[in-house]
Design an enzyme around this catalytic site. Structure first.
Site, PDB file in Angstrom:
ATOM      1  N   ASP A  59      45.257  22.557  46.332  1.00 19.24           N
ATOM      2  CA  ASP A  59      45.658  23.946  46.093  1.00 19.24           C
ATOM      3  C   ASP A  59      45.124  24.822  47.215  1.00 19.24           C
ATOM      4  OD1 ASP A  59      46.651  25.988  43.949  1.00 19.24           O
ATOM      5  OD2 ASP A  59      44.728  26.778  44.647  1.00 19.24           O
ATOM      6  N   TYR A  64      43.411  32.023  51.952  1.00 19.23           N
ATOM      7  CA  TYR A  64      42.162  31.240  51.919  1.00 19.23           C
ATOM      8  C   TYR A  64      41.682  30.747  53.290  1.00 19.23           C
ATOM      9  CZ  TYR A  64      43.114  30.503  46.859  1.00 19.23           C
ATOM     10  OH  TYR A  64      43.370  30.646  45.529  1.00 19.23           O
ATOM     11  N   LYS A  94      50.310  29.647  48.332  1.00 19.23           N
ATOM     12  CA  LYS A  94      50.622  30.913  47.651  1.00 19.23           C
ATOM     13  C   LYS A  94      50.961  32.025  48.630  1.00 19.23           C
ATOM     14  CE  LYS A  94      47.043  29.536  44.412  1.00 19.23           C
ATOM     15  NZ  LYS A  94      45.876  29.149  45.230  1.00 19.23           N
ATOM     16  N   HIS A 127      50.980  34.856  44.543  1.00 20.65           N
ATOM     17  CA  HIS A 127      49.530  34.793  44.277  1.00 20.65           C
ATOM     18  C   HIS A 127      49.083  35.801  43.207  1.00 20.65           C
ATOM     19  CE1 HIS A 127      45.589  33.550  46.469  1.00 20.65           C
ATOM     20  NE2 HIS A 127      45.335  33.804  45.211  1.00 20.65           N
TER      21      HIS A 127
END
Ligand SMILES: NC(=O)C1=CN([C@@H]2O[C@H](COP(=O)(O)OP(=O)(O)OC[C@H]3O[C@@H](n4cnc5c(N)ncnc54)[C@H](OP(=O)(O)O)[C@@H]3O)[C@@H](O)[C@H]2O)C=CC1
Ligand SMILES: O=C[C@H](O)[C@@H](O)[C@@H](O)[C@H](O)C(=O)O
Length: 329
Positions: A59, A64, A94, A127
Site C-alpha cells: 500500500d 508518502y 492513492k 486518498h
C-alpha cells in the site's frame, strides 16, 4: 475465501473484481511513515525484505514518497527471481488531494505508474474526500489551499482510469457511509474498497455493515493505532484488555489486533520497517481468537485516533469533524 501459498506463507486472498485476476491478499504491507519519507534511503531494502518474507500486497500513495522505492524494490525482486512476474503482486496507490480534480486524475495516475515503473495498478484510491489547490504538494498543507471537492467528476475520472486499464480496480479512502452513498448514486463502477482507520479502539461497526451490504471491501489502516505518527496514538498498544488477551494467547498485542481485524472480514494494512516485527505481523493465520476474546474487544470504549483536524477549514467544505465524517464519529 481462498488460501494462496506464497513464499512459504499462506495469506488468504479475496477476489476483488472481475477485472483483476490477482485476488487481493487480506494482509497488506503499509509503506507510510512519519514524517513522510523519513527512511526513504533504506525503504527499497526494507520492501525487498518484505517480499522475501512473503508479503505480496503493498500500500503506497503519491504523498508518502514511497512509490519510487517500492518500484525499485519490485524491479530488484524480479531481477533476483524473488517473484517471477509483477502479476504476483497486488499494488495500491492513492490520488493525493491536490490532484482530486477531474482533469488531474489521469496525469496523477500516470505519474504514479512512472514512479513505480509499472504498467498498471491493482487498486487506485481517492486518498481523502477533499481537494487542495492543484500543483501544491507541500505537506502539511495550508488551510487556504483547501477547495471544494466534487465527488462526481473526480469519480468519473477514476472510472476512466480503470477503463484505460491503468488500474484494475478503483476505490476510496476515508469516506463515510454518506459520502459513499454520494459516489454510488452516480457511479458506473462502484468503489471496490473503502480504506479507513480501523482497530479495536475504532471498530467502524456502522461503516463495515454498510460496506458489506454494498459489496465494498473495507481495508483497515492503522490497525495497531499508528503509534508515533502524527495521525496515531499509543492507546491501542497500551490497551489493558488487549494486553491481557495477548498474554493469555502467548501472542503479541500487535498480532491480536491483526488477527481480530482478519476475523472481522476486512483487509488489514500494517506498517513495520523492522524485520522481526514484519515477520511477526505475518503470523496471524494459523491460530484463532477464542469466542470470548472478540466479545471483550467489541465492548472496548471507542475513540477515533485521527479525527482529521488538518482537513477542516472555516471556508469549508468541512468546518467540523462531524461534517468531515458526517456525524460518524
Ligand atoms: N488511507 C489513509 O489515509 C491512511 C493509510 N494508511 C496505510 O495503512 C498502513 C498502516 O497504518 P499505519 O498508520 O502505518 O499504522 P500501524 O497501525 O500499522 O502502526 C505502525 C506502527 O506500529 C509499529 N509496529 C508495527 N508492527 C509492530 C509490532 N508487531 N509490534 C509493535 N509495534 C509494531 C511500527 O513501528 P516499526 O516500523 O518500528 O515496527 C509503527 O510505528 C500505512 O503504512 C499506510 O500504508 C495509514 C494511515 C492513513
Ligand atoms: O494530516 C494528515 C495525515 O497525516 C494524513 O495525511 C495521513 O494520515 C495520510 O492519510 C496517510 O495516508 O498516511
Amino acid at each position: 475465501m481462498e488460501l494462496s501459498t506464497i513464499a512459504g506463507q499462506s495469506i488468504p486472498t479475496f477476489p476483488l473484481s472481475s477485472t483483476d485476476e490477482k485476488a487481493i491478499p487480506l494482509l497488506g504491507f503499509g509503506t507510510t511513515e512519519y514524517p513522510f519519507g523519513a527512511s526513504i534511503h533504506t525503504l527499497k531494502e526494507t520492501i525487498l525484505e518484505a517480499i522475501k518474507l512473503g508479503y505480496r500486497h503493498f500500500d503506497t500513495a503519491a504523498i508518502y514518497l514511497s512509490e519510487q522505492p517500492l518500484g525499485e524494490a519490485i524491479s530488484d525482486a524480479l531481477r533476483l527471481g524473488l517473484i517471477k512476474s509483477r502479476d504476483e503482486l497486488f499494488i495500491t496507490s492513492k490520488l493525493w488531494c491536490s490532484d482530486a480534480h477531474h482533469d488531474f486524475v489521469l496525469p496523477a495516475l500516470k505519474k504514479t505508474l512512472q514512479n513505480l515503473k509499472l504498467e498498471y495498478l491493482n487498486l487506485f484510491l481517492i486518498h481523502w474526500p477533499l481537494s487542495l489547490k492543484p500543483g501544491k504538494y507541500e505537506f502539511p498543507f495550508q488551510k487556504e489551499d483547501i477547495v471544494p471537492f466534487d465527488p462526481k467528476s473526480v469519480w468519473e475520472a477514476m472510472e476512466e482510469c480503470q477503463g484505460l486499464g491503468l488500474t484494475k480496480s478503483i476505490g476510496v479512502s476515508n469516506f463515510s457511509c454518506k459520502k459513499l452513498e454520494t459516489i454510488l448514486s452516480t457511479a458506473k463502477i462502484p468503489p471496490a474498497v473503502n480504506q479507513v482507520e480501523m482497530n479495536p479502539l475504532w471498530q467502524q461497526k456502522k461503516l463495515r455493515k454498510f460496506c458489506e451490504e454494498k459489496g465494498i471491501l473495507v481495508e483497515a489502516y492503522s490497525p495497531l493505532g499508528a503509534k508515533g505518527t502524527a495521525w496515531g496514538t499509543n492507546r491501542v498498544m497500551e490497551c489493558e484488555v488487549l494486553k491481557e488477551i495477548a498474554h493469555a494467547k502467548g501472542k503479541s498485542l500487535a498480532q491480536v489486533c491483526l488477527r481480530w481485524a482478519h476475523e472481522q472480514g476486512v483487509c488489514a494494512l500494517v506498517k513495520s520497517f523492522n524485520k522481526e516485527r514484519m515477520k511477526q505481523n505475518l503470523d496471524i493465520f494459523y491460530w484463532k481468537l477464542t469466542a470470548d476474546e472478540p466479545h471483550k474487544i467489541s465492548q472496548l470504549p471507542q475513540c477515533k485516533g485521527f479525527p482529521g483536524a488538518a482537513f477542516l477549514s472555516d471556508d469549508g467544505p468541512y468546518k467540523s469533524v462531524e461534517e468531515l465524517w458526517d456525524g460518524e464519529i
